[in-house]
Design an enzyme around this catalytic site. Structure first.
Site, short mmCIF file in Angstrom:
data_model
loop_
_atom_site.label_atom_id
_atom_site.label_comp_id
_atom_site.label_asym_id
_atom_site.label_seq_id
_atom_site.Cartn_x
_atom_site.Cartn_y
_atom_site.Cartn_z
N MET A 42 5.49 0.46 11.64
CA MET A 42 6.43 -0.34 12.44
C MET A 42 5.77 -1.60 12.98
O MET A 42 6.45 -2.56 13.34
CB MET A 42 6.96 0.50 13.59
CG MET A 42 7.69 1.75 13.13
SD MET A 42 8.18 2.82 14.50
CE MET A 42 9.54 1.92 15.17
N ALA A 96 0.84 -1.20 0.00
CA ALA A 96 0.00 0.00 0.00
C ALA A 96 0.87 1.25 0.00
O ALA A 96 1.94 1.28 0.62
CB ALA A 96 -0.91 0.00 1.22
N PRO A 97 0.44 2.30 -0.72
CA PRO A 97 1.22 3.55 -0.72
C PRO A 97 1.26 4.17 0.67
O PRO A 97 0.36 3.97 1.47
CB PRO A 97 0.46 4.44 -1.72
CG PRO A 97 -0.91 3.84 -1.83
CD PRO A 97 -0.77 2.39 -1.54
N GLY A 98 2.33 4.93 0.92
CA GLY A 98 2.47 5.59 2.21
C GLY A 98 3.71 5.10 2.94
O GLY A 98 4.40 4.19 2.49
N ILE A 99 3.97 5.72 4.08
CA ILE A 99 5.13 5.34 4.90
C ILE A 99 4.83 4.01 5.58
O ILE A 99 3.78 3.83 6.18
CB ILE A 99 5.42 6.44 5.94
CG1 ILE A 99 5.75 7.76 5.23
CG2 ILE A 99 6.56 6.03 6.86
CD1 ILE A 99 5.81 8.95 6.16
N LYS A 100 5.77 3.09 5.51
CA LYS A 100 5.56 1.77 6.10
C LYS A 100 5.45 1.89 7.62
O LYS A 100 6.19 2.62 8.26
CB LYS A 100 6.68 0.82 5.73
CG LYS A 100 6.68 0.43 4.25
CD LYS A 100 7.79 -0.56 3.93
CE LYS A 100 7.78 -0.92 2.45
NZ LYS A 100 8.87 -1.88 2.12
N ASP A 105 -13.54 1.43 10.97
CA ASP A 105 -13.86 0.08 11.46
C ASP A 105 -12.99 -0.92 10.71
O ASP A 105 -12.65 -0.73 9.53
CB ASP A 105 -15.33 -0.22 11.20
CG ASP A 105 -15.80 -1.48 11.93
OD1 ASP A 105 -15.11 -1.91 12.88
OD2 ASP A 105 -16.84 -2.02 11.54
N LYS A 165 -4.28 -5.60 6.35
CA LYS A 165 -3.25 -5.28 7.33
C LYS A 165 -2.89 -6.54 8.11
O LYS A 165 -3.79 -7.23 8.61
CB LYS A 165 -3.75 -4.20 8.29
CG LYS A 165 -4.21 -2.93 7.59
CD LYS A 165 -4.92 -1.97 8.52
CE LYS A 165 -3.97 -1.25 9.44
NZ LYS A 165 -4.63 -0.09 10.13
#
Length: 571
Positions: A320, A314-318, A370, A335
């Site tokens: 932790m 998925a795009p975005g900062i990974k 949700d 997720k």
């Protein structure tokens, strides 16, 4: 005549589904009393209690079956016979949808989510989308032949509320004026209004929901009703735009309490009001979130049959804690919890799952997405990009099982896909930037007013929905607001203190210093200026302490799922 074991098993499962939904309806039936007594703490407790019934009853039935069955029954032919018998029991059953999902859950619990194959479960419904007959008519019809005022008056008179109205005549005129203003010439004397007989309850409001049939179109009609401090009723708004109604039923809101003895019939009608909403979203919105999972899985399988793109990171900062992937043509993300968390994350797998369950059971005030969790989710291997597969095997190998054709993920969460706020802000023009900063601050404040402290408030942990709402979606550091100790940074003792690598003051485990938010959030000077204009109070420890005090005294701020433009004034 002795009853065959497969018939006995089928009846036992259906009795369990009946018992579960009976308790579900009992709690739901208390919504009017909680609303009229303004017992907002009990509203939150009831939401949590109702969610717990499903897993509790699945556990009871599973234990019962384990005492009834022996290893000789664990054959494909016996399991298929049980499913066939269960399908027969559902032919005239009004809640076949819920019962099929309950069957699936019992099966998965019995086999510990192993041996899960389509033929043994109700992956597809046995009833072909049958709309069951409601025990009483779902709708009440109000033809308006001469006077719209009289029609609206009848609608309000037919509500089940026992409280007095602040000014019913005023509210009737406001509703009629709102309809005339929005619909204009389309609003003739021949309008027909169909209203769902049961009100919908959520948080501090009751909602009357129906549709307006005009000469050439239909429009939804939602009338939110609130109570004042004197325990009197008043109409707060009149909403007839499909997009506005869709936001009220949004995925970041708590589940409605609405008495629905045959939920498929109710969902079918709601789908006509909100054609962009899928059955899974609508079932989930009325509290049938376990069947919402079933419907979402069916929708996913259908999407897979009609698409050929690959799953990607998925795009975005990974993150932790979570690894997130998506299918570009599909509106959800998946997720999974990583096997190990890099410092400074000090959290366990069990704690992460607890945080996600907390969010499900809490009032999400339209600001927390949700999530639906699944066990042993199976994907076709050829649809995964090599980069994604490499990442998953690197960060969560214990959660992944590979075969030549499939990828099995032992546990994952599904969540609506949004644009990460940090990416949105980078691409936004000045107007969009201002709106997003306003939304972001409002999201934090509304969560706080509902006793949720986001913890990690970095922009990457928030998303922007298709309605331009900012919604929080990273829950591994959330806590109840009342558990946080908000402090001001003490003044330095000596000039050297400010230059030291370590703080000159002690910091407890739950200490938070709001004035530090400005440092790590507001690097962009444009965003910093907007924040100082719109949400400077978020940097003040006293602001947070006041919110805590309100919560501890049982005062819950109002959060409306519709815009102020829709609201009537002078309450």
């Amino acid at each position: 005549m002795a009853v065959a074991m497969e018939e006995l098993v089928a009846q036992t499962i259906l009795q369990g589904a009946d018992a579960m939904y009976g308790r579900f309806l009992d709690v739901t039936a208390g919504a009017q009393e909680r609303f009229e007594q303004r017992d907002w703490k009990s509203v939150q407790k009831a939401l949590k209690t109702r969610i717990s019934f499903y897993d509790h009853h699945v556990g009871l039935v599973s234990q019962q079956l384990k005492t009834m069955l022996t290893k000789q029954h664990a054959t494909r032919s016996f399991l298929m016979a049980v499913k066939e018998e269960y399908s027969r029991l559902l032919d005239d059953y009004p809640r076949y949808d819920i019962a099929e999902s309950f069957f699936n859950s019992v099966y998965c619990r019995m086999f510990d989510h192993r041996n899960i194959r389509r033929d043994k479960l109700f992956v597809n419904s046995s009833q072909g989308g049958r709309i069951p007959k409601y025990p009483t008519p779902l709708l009440k019809r109000y033809p308006s032949k001469n006077s719209l005022i009289q029609t609206v008056e009848r609608i309000l008179d037919d509500t089940p509320f026992t409280l007095n109205w602040v000014d019913k005549a005023r509210d009737i005129h406001r509703i009629v004026e709102a309809l005339q203003h929005t619909l204009g010439p389309q609003l003739t004397d021949e309008v027909i209004i169909d209203m769902i007989r049961e009100p919908f309850y959520r948080n501090k409001a009751a909602y009357l929901i129906g549709r307006i049939d005009l000469a050439n179109q239909t429009r939804p009609l939602v009338i939110p009703i609130l109570t004042n401090s004197q325990n009197q009723l008043y109409v707060d708004a009149c909403i007839i735009d499909s997009d506005d109604v869709s936001v009220i039923f949004g995925f970041a809101r708590s589940y409605f309490m609405v008495y629905a003895p045959a939920p498929a019939t109710l969902v079918d009608f709601l789908g006509q009001l909100m054609p962009h909403k899928t059955p899974s979203q609508l079932y989930t919105s009325i509290g049938c979130q376990k069947h919402g999972k079933t419907e979402l899985y069916r929708e996913f399988l259908l999407h897979m049959e009609h698409s050929d793109d690959q799953f990607v990171i998925a795009p975005g900062i990974k993150g932790m804690v979570m690894s997130v992937f998506t299918l570009p043509s599909y509106g959800f993300v998946f997720k999974i919890i990583k096997d190990r968390f890099a410092p400074p994350k000090d959290i366990t797998h069990a704690m992460v799952k607890e945080k996600y369950q907390l969010v499900k059971e809490h009032d999400r005030v339209g600001r927390m997405a949700d999530t639906l969790d699944y066990r042993n989710y199976i994907f076709p291997r050829h649809r995964f990009s090599e980069a994604l597969l490499d990442e998953l095997l690197q960060v969560a190998p214990s959660n992944i099982k590979l075969t030549s054709k499939e990828i099995h993920i032992r546990h994952l969460y599904m969540e609506r896909r949004m644009i990460p706020l940090n990416i949105y802000l980078e691409q936004a023009d000045d107007n969009e930037l201002r709106e997003a900063v306003q939304e972001y601050g409002d999201a934090i404040k509304q969560l706080a007013a509902a006793n949720i402290f986001a913890g990690d408030m970095l922009f990457k942990n928030f998303g922007v929905s298709r309605h331009s709402r900012v919604i929080f979606y990273d829950y591994d550091e959330i806590s109840y607001l009342t558990e946080v100790n908000f402090r001001r940074i003490p003044p330095p003792r000596f000039p050297e203190d400010e230059m030291a690598a370590e703080p000159w003051y002690s910091v407890g485990e739950n200490d938070v210093f709001p004035e530090e938010f400005r440092t790590f959030l507001l690097i962009n000077p444009k965003i910093r200026a907007l924040f100082d204009e719109l949400h400077a109070d978020l940097f003040d420890a006293d602001y947070w302490k006041e919110l805590q005090d309100n919560i501890q005294h049982g005062h819950f701020n109002d959060v409306f799922p519709y815009s102020d433009d829709c609201r009537f004034t002078n309450h």
